[in-house]
Design a protein around this motif. Sequence first.
Motif, PDB file in Angstrom:
ATOM      1  N   PRO A  37      18.940  60.443   5.976  1.00  0.00           N
ATOM      2  CA  PRO A  37      20.140  59.706   5.153  1.00  0.00           C
ATOM      3  C   PRO A  37      19.570  59.124   4.052  1.00  0.00           C
ATOM      4  CG  PRO A  37      20.784  60.242   7.622  1.00  0.00           C
ATOM      5  CD  PRO A  37      19.322  60.305   7.473  1.00  0.00           C
ATOM      6  N   GLN A  38      18.697  58.085   4.364  1.00  0.00           N
ATOM      7  CA  GLN A  38      18.234  57.274   3.564  1.00  0.00           C
ATOM      8  C   GLN A  38      17.723  57.826   2.192  1.00  0.00           C
ATOM      9  OE1 GLN A  38      17.917  57.075   6.623  1.00  0.00           O
ATOM     10  NE2 GLN A  38      18.792  55.172   7.269  1.00  0.00           N
ATOM     11  N   LEU A  39      17.318  59.144   2.111  1.00  0.00           N
ATOM     12  CA  LEU A  39      16.928  59.861   1.098  1.00  0.00           C
ATOM     13  C   LEU A  39      18.302  60.458  -0.058  1.00  0.00           C
ATOM     14  CD1 LEU A  39      13.890  61.695   2.305  1.00  0.00           C
ATOM     15  CD2 LEU A  39      13.830  59.510   0.735  1.00  0.00           C
ATOM     16  N   ALA A  40      19.513  60.330   0.688  1.00  0.00           N
ATOM     17  CA  ALA A  40      20.401  60.792   0.021  1.00  0.00           C
ATOM     18  C   ALA A  40      21.234  59.718  -0.885  1.00  0.00           C
ATOM     19  CB  ALA A  40      21.557  61.180   0.964  1.00  0.00           C
ATOM     20  N   THR A  41      20.340  59.334  -1.825  1.00  0.00           N
ATOM     21  CA  THR A  41      20.639  58.122  -2.863  1.00  0.00           C
ATOM     22  C   THR A  41      20.415  58.628  -4.137  1.00  0.00           C
ATOM     23  OG1 THR A  41      20.707  55.687  -3.106  1.00  0.00           O
ATOM     24  CG2 THR A  41      18.653  56.808  -2.486  1.00  0.00           C
ATOM     25  N   ASN A  68      14.189  51.836   8.865  1.00  0.00           N
ATOM     26  CA  ASN A  68      14.005  50.843   9.574  1.00  0.00           C
ATOM     27  C   ASN A  68      14.924  49.464   9.363  1.00  0.00           C
ATOM     28  OD1 ASN A  68      12.333  52.182  11.208  1.00  0.00           O
ATOM     29  ND2 ASN A  68      10.598  51.805  10.216  1.00  0.00           N
ATOM     30  N   ALA A  69      14.511  49.411   7.815  1.00  0.00           N
ATOM     31  CA  ALA A  69      15.279  48.238   7.221  1.00  0.00           C
ATOM     32  C   ALA A  69      16.833  48.356   7.065  1.00  0.00           C
ATOM     33  CB  ALA A  69      14.467  47.885   5.894  1.00  0.00           C
ATOM     34  N   PHE A  70      17.176  49.867   6.645  1.00  0.00           N
ATOM     35  CA  PHE A  70      18.430  50.045   6.177  1.00  0.00           C
ATOM     36  C   PHE A  70      19.254  51.188   7.138  1.00  0.00           C
ATOM     37  CE2 PHE A  70      16.338  48.664   2.434  1.00  0.00           C
ATOM     38  CZ  PHE A  70      17.108  47.426   2.082  1.00  0.00           C
ATOM     39  N   PRO A  71      19.280  51.062   8.385  1.00  0.00           N
ATOM     40  CA  PRO A  71      19.621  52.012   9.345  1.00  0.00           C
ATOM     41  C   PRO A  71      21.122  52.443   9.138  1.00  0.00           C
ATOM     42  CG  PRO A  71      19.835  49.653  10.437  1.00  0.00           C
ATOM     43  CD  PRO A  71      19.268  49.483   9.242  1.00  0.00           C
ATOM     44  N   ARG A 100      21.844  53.168   5.853  1.00  0.00           N
ATOM     45  CA  ARG A 100      21.788  53.464   4.520  1.00  0.00           C
ATOM     46  C   ARG A 100      22.085  52.250   3.581  1.00  0.00           C
ATOM     47  NH1 ARG A 100      24.777  56.635   2.041  1.00  0.00           N
ATOM     48  NH2 ARG A 100      23.273  57.648   0.730  1.00  0.00           N
ATOM     49  N   GLY A 101      21.939  52.409   2.491  1.00  0.00           N
ATOM     50  CA  GLY A 101      22.487  50.949   1.588  1.00  0.00           C
ATOM     51  C   GLY A 101      20.998  50.854   0.618  1.00  0.00           C
TER      52      GLY A 101
END
Length: 537
Positions: A451-455, A500-503, A505-506
């Motif tokens: 999900p962290q790549l959905a930005t 790991n840093a933004f579980p 997202r954000g």
Amino acid sequence: MLSNTAVINALSPLPLPHEMREWDAQTISLGFPEVMLMENAGRAAFDVLRRALPNIADERVWLFMGGGGNGGDAACLARCLLDAGCRVLVSHIKALGMYRGGAAKHIRMAKAAGVVFAPLSRRIQDNAPAILVDGLLGTGFAGELRSPLRELVDLINTLAPSRFVLSLDIPSGLHGVTGRPSPVAVRADATVSFAAAKPGLVLPWAKHWTGRLHIRPVGIPAFVRSKAPCSARLLDGRCLACLPNILHDAYKNRFGHVLVIGGIPTYSGAAHLAALAALRAGAGLVTAAAPAISASAIRNSLREVMTLPLGEAGGKTWPTTLPVSLLELLARSDALVVGPGMGRTGDAAVFLTALLSLPKRPPAVFDADALRLLAERPDTLRTINERDILTPHPGEAAALLHADTADVQSDRQAALSSLCDLCPCAVVLKGAGTLVGQKGMPVLISPYDVPQLATAGAGDVLAGCLGALLACAGTHAPASLAAAALGVVLHALAGRVCANAFPARGNIAGEVADAIPIARAKAAQSAPDEEILPWPE
């Protein structure tokens, strides 16, 4: 040097149902008994179950036995469980006398050992056992699940929340290629896939049904696997072993020069992100070529990137002819990234056409606006060659195919095949379960869903990463598929670093780019079955 063959060989095969049947048939033709393969499968399933539930003795286990090969696996597993002290019941969907081959032999052995069999029509008691084994349908199932199996799958799922459910080879009702239910499927806590995972099992959305996925050998010889290669491979972190070694005594030119072409005034950030990602992915030099007014913005935002202003001083548009300064730069560049923030105006289209008409140019990644411009001018696709990479998301893929986005998403593998038919380059069909393909090559299926790549800007980061890998690929043989595969994995694992840093997202796209070298270092330090894999054992 990167090698398409080396990357493909580093990845685990994902046999389609008919390819798995061919593996079985060829193995049996070599003299390996079918009953032995089923014995190996049943014992492999027993090992998975015992590892998940170490104190299995005296537990009640209910096995649902289908009419195909999975039925033989279930019968063998039932015998193993009985020997381990479990109280076992096997419910079969057809009369025991109708089973043939290895399944019939395992039923006879299990009955002789004391396993209790009962027809499926036997009423289910309220005190259903703590362990349920789904051996109803195998990977060859296609179409729509019908009564009475549909009701049985619904029943298993009703019981599942308070029981441990193990599926043999694939959750019944799940399509072995698409990973989608048909229209329902067993929701397993664990699935043991025999010999190899199947394409549908590794797609991110399949985890809802497979639970923890275990791959277990059953005795298919390597000779058979090499003689009957699969049309799909699992694109995971193991391919990163194919990255070229870092030369400690090399200078920056040895690591490639990437030229990013894009970044009109309102979208200069896209070119900035692609350039940043190219540096983070290891390029020694990066230059951004953009309309004059944008070039200064890119230069001021990223000091490590060189810029080439194009067009009139302070101009906002692309030149209609390629200036000498750009031609000279193209001759010094090892790879291009074309399209991030390029715009879709008439002058951008003319500029892109002129670029593509050059008889000799470096290999290129075509992304974002460049894909839309190519879609509007299908004749330009003929100038794309096997050294290039296209990176469409579903909407861009639909534009290239003159189809609807929903059509692309409903059958992504068919869409990838159609994209590969347009031109001989490597194609990255982005999205959850990213697919990488090239005409005549296996389809590479990424299991990662991050999900962290959905930005905004994450696609520009991927394009820059691919550009850096193309730049280091060398010119001796086309390696666009290898570069595309490695870039997709690095990008996904960089997203995992951000997780790991933004579980919740954000994170922003620049942080994904910054995580690329960290992801590469973590992969180099990890064993193949550790965190770089989607479901570690």
